[in-house]
Design a protein around this motif. Structure first.
Motif, PDB file in Angstrom:
ATOM      1  N   LYS A 328       0.843  -1.189   0.000  1.00 54.73           N
ATOM      2  CA  LYS A 328       0.000   0.000   0.000  1.00 54.73           C
ATOM      3  C   LYS A 328       0.879   1.241   0.000  1.00 54.73           C
ATOM      4  CE  LYS A 328      -2.447  -1.568   3.665  1.00 54.73           C
ATOM      5  NZ  LYS A 328      -3.440  -1.471   4.764  1.00 54.73           N
ATOM      6  N   GLN A 336      -4.467   4.427   7.875  1.00 52.16           N
ATOM      7  CA  GLN A 336      -5.342   3.311   8.254  1.00 52.16           C
ATOM      8  C   GLN A 336      -4.921   2.714   9.599  1.00 52.16           C
ATOM      9  OE1 GLN A 336      -5.393   0.711   4.697  1.00 52.16           O
ATOM     10  NE2 GLN A 336      -7.470   1.430   4.308  1.00 52.16           N
TER      11      GLN A 336
ATOM     12  N   PRO B 181      -6.451  -9.026   4.350  1.00 52.16           N
ATOM     13  CA  PRO B 181      -7.778  -9.574   4.040  1.00 52.16           C
ATOM     14  C   PRO B 181      -8.504  -8.675   3.042  1.00 52.16           C
ATOM     15  CG  PRO B 181      -7.385  -9.711   6.409  1.00 52.16           C
ATOM     16  CD  PRO B 181      -6.232  -8.930   5.820  1.00 52.16           C
ATOM     17  N   GLN B 183      -7.650  -8.278  -0.010  1.00 51.33           N
ATOM     18  CA  GLN B 183      -6.777  -7.892  -1.126  1.00 51.33           C
ATOM     19  C   GLN B 183      -7.043  -8.699  -2.381  1.00 51.33           C
ATOM     20  OE1 GLN B 183      -2.557  -7.985  -0.176  1.00 51.33           O
ATOM     21  NE2 GLN B 183      -2.041  -8.281  -2.321  1.00 51.33           N
TER      22      GLN B 183
ATOM     23  N   GLN C 360     -10.252  -5.130  -5.936  1.00 47.72           N
ATOM     24  CA  GLN C 360      -9.348  -6.267  -6.119  1.00 47.72           C
ATOM     25  C   GLN C 360      -8.765  -6.287  -7.526  1.00 47.72           C
ATOM     26  OE1 GLN C 360     -12.108  -9.336  -4.998  1.00 47.72           O
ATOM     27  NE2 GLN C 360     -11.383  -9.430  -2.874  1.00 47.72           N
ATOM     28  N   ASN C 363      -6.098  -3.957  -7.742  1.00 43.46           N
ATOM     29  CA  ASN C 363      -5.118  -4.098  -6.675  1.00 43.46           C
ATOM     30  C   ASN C 363      -5.042  -2.839  -5.818  1.00 43.46           C
ATOM     31  OD1 ASN C 363      -4.000  -6.823  -7.015  1.00 43.46           O
ATOM     32  ND2 ASN C 363      -3.507  -6.046  -9.070  1.00 43.46           N
ATOM     33  N   ASP C 364      -6.174  -2.240  -5.589  1.00 43.26           N
ATOM     34  CA  ASP C 364      -6.265  -1.097  -4.672  1.00 43.26           C
ATOM     35  C   ASP C 364      -6.492  -1.693  -3.269  1.00 43.26           C
ATOM     36  OD1 ASP C 364      -6.856   1.058  -3.130  1.00 43.26           O
ATOM     37  OD2 ASP C 364      -8.437   1.851  -4.441  1.00 43.26           O
ATOM     38  N   VAL C 365      -5.393  -2.079  -2.654  1.00 42.62           N
ATOM     39  CA  VAL C 365      -5.440  -2.836  -1.416  1.00 42.62           C
ATOM     40  C   VAL C 365      -6.060  -2.032  -0.267  1.00 42.62           C
ATOM     41  CG1 VAL C 365      -4.056  -4.161   0.230  1.00 42.62           C
ATOM     42  CG2 VAL C 365      -3.400  -4.102  -2.180  1.00 42.62           C
ATOM     43  N   ALA C 366      -5.710  -0.765  -0.196  1.00 43.45           N
ATOM     44  CA  ALA C 366      -6.243   0.068   0.893  1.00 43.45           C
ATOM     45  C   ALA C 366      -7.767   0.145   0.810  1.00 43.45           C
ATOM     46  CB  ALA C 366      -5.625   1.465   0.848  1.00 43.45           C
ATOM     47  N   SER C 367      -8.289   0.264  -0.400  1.00 40.78           N
ATOM     48  CA  SER C 367      -9.749   0.313  -0.549  1.00 40.78           C
ATOM     49  C   SER C 367     -10.389  -1.018  -0.192  1.00 40.78           C
ATOM     50  CB  SER C 367     -10.130   0.686  -1.986  1.00 40.78           C
ATOM     51  OG  SER C 367      -9.792   2.026  -2.236  1.00 40.78           O
ATOM     52  N   ALA C 368      -9.786  -2.103  -0.642  1.00 43.42           N
ATOM     53  CA  ALA C 368     -10.334  -3.424  -0.340  1.00 43.42           C
ATOM     54  C   ALA C 368     -10.413  -3.605   1.178  1.00 43.42           C
ATOM     55  CB  ALA C 368      -9.477  -4.513  -0.978  1.00 43.42           C
ATOM     56  N   GLN C 369      -9.354  -3.237   1.852  1.00 44.03           N
ATOM     57  CA  GLN C 369      -9.324  -3.341   3.311  1.00 44.03           C
ATOM     58  C   GLN C 369     -10.435  -2.497   3.940  1.00 44.03           C
ATOM     59  OE1 GLN C 369      -5.472  -2.490   5.133  1.00 44.03           O
ATOM     60  NE2 GLN C 369      -6.487  -1.428   6.823  1.00 44.03           N
ATOM     61  N   ARG C 370     -10.583  -1.291   3.439  1.00 42.18           N
ATOM     62  CA  ARG C 370     -11.588  -0.379   3.975  1.00 42.18           C
ATOM     63  C   ARG C 370     -13.006  -0.915   3.763  1.00 42.18           C
ATOM     64  NH1 ARG C 370     -11.793   5.970   4.049  1.00 42.18           N
ATOM     65  NH2 ARG C 370     -13.999   6.359   3.701  1.00 42.18           N
TER      66      ARG C 370
END
Lengths: 423, 423, 423, 423
Positions: A328, A336, B181, B183, C360, C363-370
């Motif tokens: 990230k 976060q 999680p 991702q 996903q 690969n916008d990991v921060a958004s997926a997590q959020r």
């Protein structure tokens, strides 16, 4: 780059209506809401200087654009986070990755940006180019006194840098240990470490604290000299009243009850510092709260109890995020993490301590469980947002960060291939 | 550098008297000694090309003098090990760390030194400088077909290199997975991986094997696409008869019963390869046998049983050492690893299989335990020494290595600051 | 004892005003609220017949008053839970702890109370008084065919009981394994188990399912014949289309990524059943959601995805709570477990699947997590309450249970020293 | 039953020739052999009174014939073991499982059989029939002072029994803890425990020792009041000079470096007692040495070093076997455990301490590893046999036990269905 207050206000204004409605509803349900908002609003977590670049694993590291390549840029990055979250007003410096060549200048820069200098971190787990002796076989524990002396001198130097910058504490994390049974003599290693720490401790200004970190494994995979809190505590007691144990969430064996350790240390006034991160397997250094948010909440439950009931005079622990950010944007990641920490903190503050104590005294286990879970299941997003808003921060910091297009501006300023010192 | 046979003979001669006495005694006690010596004498373990340099952790790497900086030098190093141990007659190549620019030349060099080319290893867990797409978010599992295509093409290229060198198998280890999680979508990742593997499999010559490695974590710390043997086995079954599972000792969750997995795979004829190392915590990659020698013995017990009772036609597994060498001279480390493997193998061969079966059928647990432990507690040093001696190797290879002052000669040849490609 | 609907209505009426306000607010924020309430309202989890008594550890067991001592009383207890929660309309029977001597009568009793018969459970891990052969050294895997035959016959008998009661599935959990290396031959044990299972499978009615449970250790502490999902899956594939894998949350090695296993099984249509509980160390069998509620949420995320996207035709898994209740009133404990399961389910239903997929793919990991955390942090108490209310259940079941003084009534009926069969 | 010396001599005579040849060979290779034999010949390990019956798990217990059903019979069983091994001259008594109703008589019986009374064990983890308060929610930590008082009184009573029998120490193992987050307040539990222990300590005769055991989990599965050595050490330091930490091998989290803990405690003179067993997953209580014999050897390496280098005056630890015996004849199991302990001890005594120190000081890791492994790989069967033989014991105790048909004689005496108190 710096974010202007007006920009934040503009972004907040679109969210304000909803936010205020949520706040009104929440305040109806929770009588001590104002108090909780206050605690959160006054809470700050230090950002380590090595968290702003791309961290990695032994298998490799994937960079990203706009990495800060100087200490000044790192401080600027923290200021960006702080402007948005109003919860990150300090940097924790790592020497020698971030030696302040001009301490006065750096101090002034930081001050202008509202950033203080929290605990200093020494490094005797890597060899630097100009170094006389290698730490391949340990530093403070080394069998060779010359190596120990060099490592002690480095730590003293780090204290000196810290004094110049206004820091008040030193964190010692030792990678010292062994990879192979028989490699070192446990007793000799322990005694060498203690005697080295005594020399460092003697150099500590009287208003400073020394934090002793522990870790069961990595980078040594058979033994670590300070393998657990028991060893750290033993060392701290031997050193004197300025020495404390530091807990890093990732530095435990599988299934360790960390909240219990926190409680024990606070009972004795010995919890000096706290490094936040999350993990599933080992010292994974993932962003806070992504794997075990309930454990984090239980830890904050102990911290809140310990701070509110404090006969042993435990100091307010030095809080720091110690996560590694490979996938990230590190700034988003840190935001976060801050949110996750404050979420756990706010939820812990919502626990009805009196009802909990009463259930515990009656061994009404189902009620005790329900009291914790009711607090944990409460949505505290609005509390965090209000705490930030009151300080001039963003109601939704990640959203703000993206709307303000911070990363692209940093890339524009610093280029795609800048690179930060660190792991 | 190369070690001359005469040098070894000279060193052996001083140890011969004792050795022969020991051998005589042992042969009185063990009727099948000749057979065991024979098996050990014919046993060889491949050395990966990346094991000859200094491995490290994310916290750093400590170099040493005389590191091989070319593929030729790496093959020479393996030849040194093989000359001493007579048990390391193959190299396992890692692409792109060790691309053979002149395959014919390399092949000739290796042949001259008695070294063959074992399984090829591809690498899609790091980005190379000239690479179009990044593997930051995976390779064979990637959401973007272009990335998958690039990773597939790389694997095909590795096969082609292998064909040129005389290798007969490809090992695919994927770092693909996720740190957070949410991702990735597990199902999509699995299906992309399977479909990528199918393309690679289609490129496999008909006399080649494909080995699919599994690992529960690291470098990804939330999920790994091929997290366990069950997943690897599922993929291998889908691919076809040339696909097998590869077991790396370090790639398991805490407390896993690895010998049981080995037995299950061999029961189905699905154990294709084996990576040796040892560990206490995770994928520590310590030298073989330093932490859990009894577990290694139990694993060899299954391997011996599986090879001697083989209705499912399990192939002889491809054996390789996969350890990382940070604190010891890598050549000494590999020699010690080879000794540990052969120690476990010889002890397993000493198990009285008939008596064991009889105890098992009667559920005479105490006897079964005693049978295993009697074999394990036997000192087999002499067996290994004799197996080496018969092949012209050293009775005591570590002693020989030191007496021949190999490392200093390598330093003289290559300098103090040469550096090998690899982790 | 039975709880009357009017009693529940009375208790609900006092909570209704607040509840309706909460519901209105929630429905403003979540457009698909009705749908989610519907799913939860239609969701039921089976209660095993052994969960109503005091469970214990090898160190002892602490009883409590009013334990059900007959199968009828156990069904009554489940009816109490179901009346309050409207989510527990089935019992999962364990033979021989709860042999229905009069199947027709029991069936009628259960029907009257609105309770159905879910999966049947066999027991070949304990010796019963009248048993000819001992399971000390295993059952379906035993070296002695007579023992295996006896265990097979028992399983067939359990199926027959189930047919009489209207059940449609058999869960086989095997304690078979070994405590000492060498005790058993892994291959022989596996093959004996497979062949025994084939006999049981042959006895299965065509509309039944067979669930194969796995477990890495306990009560055997060296090896378990079905140690992991990979082994269970292998057996199920060999048996045929009516055989599936059953996941028990507590049956995994430390740090296992269970949600990943769930996803893999559903991808292949092989997830047949699910046993809920929670644990910190091993198969601790604590009430659901008390240690790792976020993990449970992630598992439900996979279950929801798998049920909504189901090309492999995975059946709706058989849901069951499998927790042991030593310190809490078992009925309160089961109610809390049900709430924890539905909490995780409701939160998983709140995940914005489209937004998640889009994050996903980028690969916008921060958004997926959020996206995951936003759902997880939502307070869904009101959703659960509304789902119950619509079915005639209690808005707050624990509160109702206590206000109705159920436990004391059960003690009055059954005495302080009644005792249930089970662990 | 008692075994006659002549019977042992007869059995030994058939093995003597081989034994003496082996001994002669060994003595040629190891100059300090006599010394090692001496140490082993003088070594004794206590047998707990609960180890003679069938142990079990929560899933059940499988009995065997000839179980001792009285304390006298338990002492007789230990005498059998001791006659064969000459290494088990003491019993460790558990109250209330084995209350000596006639202390003088029991003492005389034991004396006649050559058995002494080692550490006494209290039990506040189970409720006894006549007990006023329940330990369901803890004992020394309980929120209710009446419960704590009862538990303290029980411990004082155990001391009194011990005084009458000639014991010199009390081992306190507490199951106290919690299953659910929130159930207890960690600080209150710790302080209650400390204050209860102080009362017990005050009752301790001046020549007694108090051993404080620790355990991370089981039977409580969220927290244990004395979760680790650090907590035990803290309590012991607070109590005074007669208090020590006791290490049970099974009471550690996965992957704990136990030998390191042993070294730390001995450095400070705080290791009071030692419970031997082995395990793969948790507190599995398997016979000693069956899973991790190398770890046991490394632990003995620390014990040997600590006893030979003892500036902090660590007392000789109280040695005890604490294993549970479900599948083997408990007497055979204990004999095998004794052999495993002495094997590890003898191998540790073979370590060339001077060479090891020299390698450590030079950080010659490969040599240090080799020194340990050379000792470990030595077959010490003959050393143990000779130590036993000199004391009049059996050269091969398991063989003797079977040839003398001990179990069948015990069954004849006591019947097939006798049953011992204990877990």
């Amino acid at each position: 780059m710096q974010i202007k207050n007006t920009a934040i206000n503009d972004l907040n204004s679109g969210l304000l209506l909803d936010h205020e409605e949520n706040l009104k509803l929440l305040s109806k349900k929770h009588q001590n809401l104002e108090q909780i908002i206050d605690v959160i609003a006054n809470y700050n977590i230090a950002i380590p200087s090595w968290a702003l670049g791309a961290g990695g694993t032994r298998f490799g590291k994937f960079g990203f654009g706009g990495e800060p390549s100087t200490l000044e840029q790192k401080i600027e990055d923290i200021a960006v986070i702080n402007t948005l979250t109003k919860s990150a007003n300090a940097i924790s410096l790592h020497i020698p990755w971030d030696i302040p060549k001009d301490p006065e200048g750096i101090k002034a820069t930081a001050e202008k940006l509202g950033i203080q200098f929290d605990a200093m971190n020494s490094n005797t787990f890597q060899d630097q180019e100009d170094q006389e002796y290698s730490y391949k076989f340990g530093s403070l524990c080394h069998t060779d006194k010359s190596v120990r002396d060099q490592a002690v001198a480095h730590n003293k130097e780090v204290i000196d840098y810290g004094v110049a910058l206004g820091s008040k504490s030193l964190t010692v994390w030792l990678a010292d240990g062994s990879n192979f049974p028989g490699q070192l003599n446990f007793r000799r290693a322990f005694e060498n470490t203690l005697s080295s720490l005594k020399e460092i401790y003697a150099h500590l200004p009287s208003d400073w604290k020394l934090f002793i970190e522990y870790k069961p494994y990595e980078p040594n995979f058979y033994s670590m000299v300070i393998q657990d809190w028991g060893t750290s505590h033993m060392l701290a007691k031997d050193l004197g009243e300025q020495a404390y144990t530091l807990v890093d969430l990732g530095h435990h064996l599988p299934n360790t009850n960390i909240e219990h350790i926190v409680a024990t240390l606070m009972t004795r006034g010995m919890l000096g510092g706290f490094h936040f991160n999350d993990s599933k397997y080992g010292d994974d250094d993932l962003s806070v709260g992504v794997i075990k948010p309930y454990q984090l909440f239980l830890i904050f439950n102990e911290l809140v109890f310990g701070m509110q009931n404090n006969p042993a005079n435990n100091p307010i622990p030095a809080w720091m995020i110690d996560a590694s950010h490979n996938l990230k944007d590190p700034l988003e990641d840190l935001i976060q993490s801050i949110e996750a920490i404050e979420t756990a903190y706010a939820k812990a503050l919502l626990i009805d301590q009196k009802a909990l104590e009463s259930a515990q005294l009656k061994n009404d286990v189902a009620s005790a469980q329900r009291i914790l879970q009711d607090a944990f299941n409460t949505d505290v997003k609005t509390i965090l947002a209000e705490a930030r808003r009151r300080n001039g921060g963003a109601i939704d910091p990640i959203l703000a960060y993206r709307k303000l297009d911070v990363r692209n501006q940093l890339i524009k300023e610093r280029g795609m291939n800048s690179s930060a010192t660190g792991l």
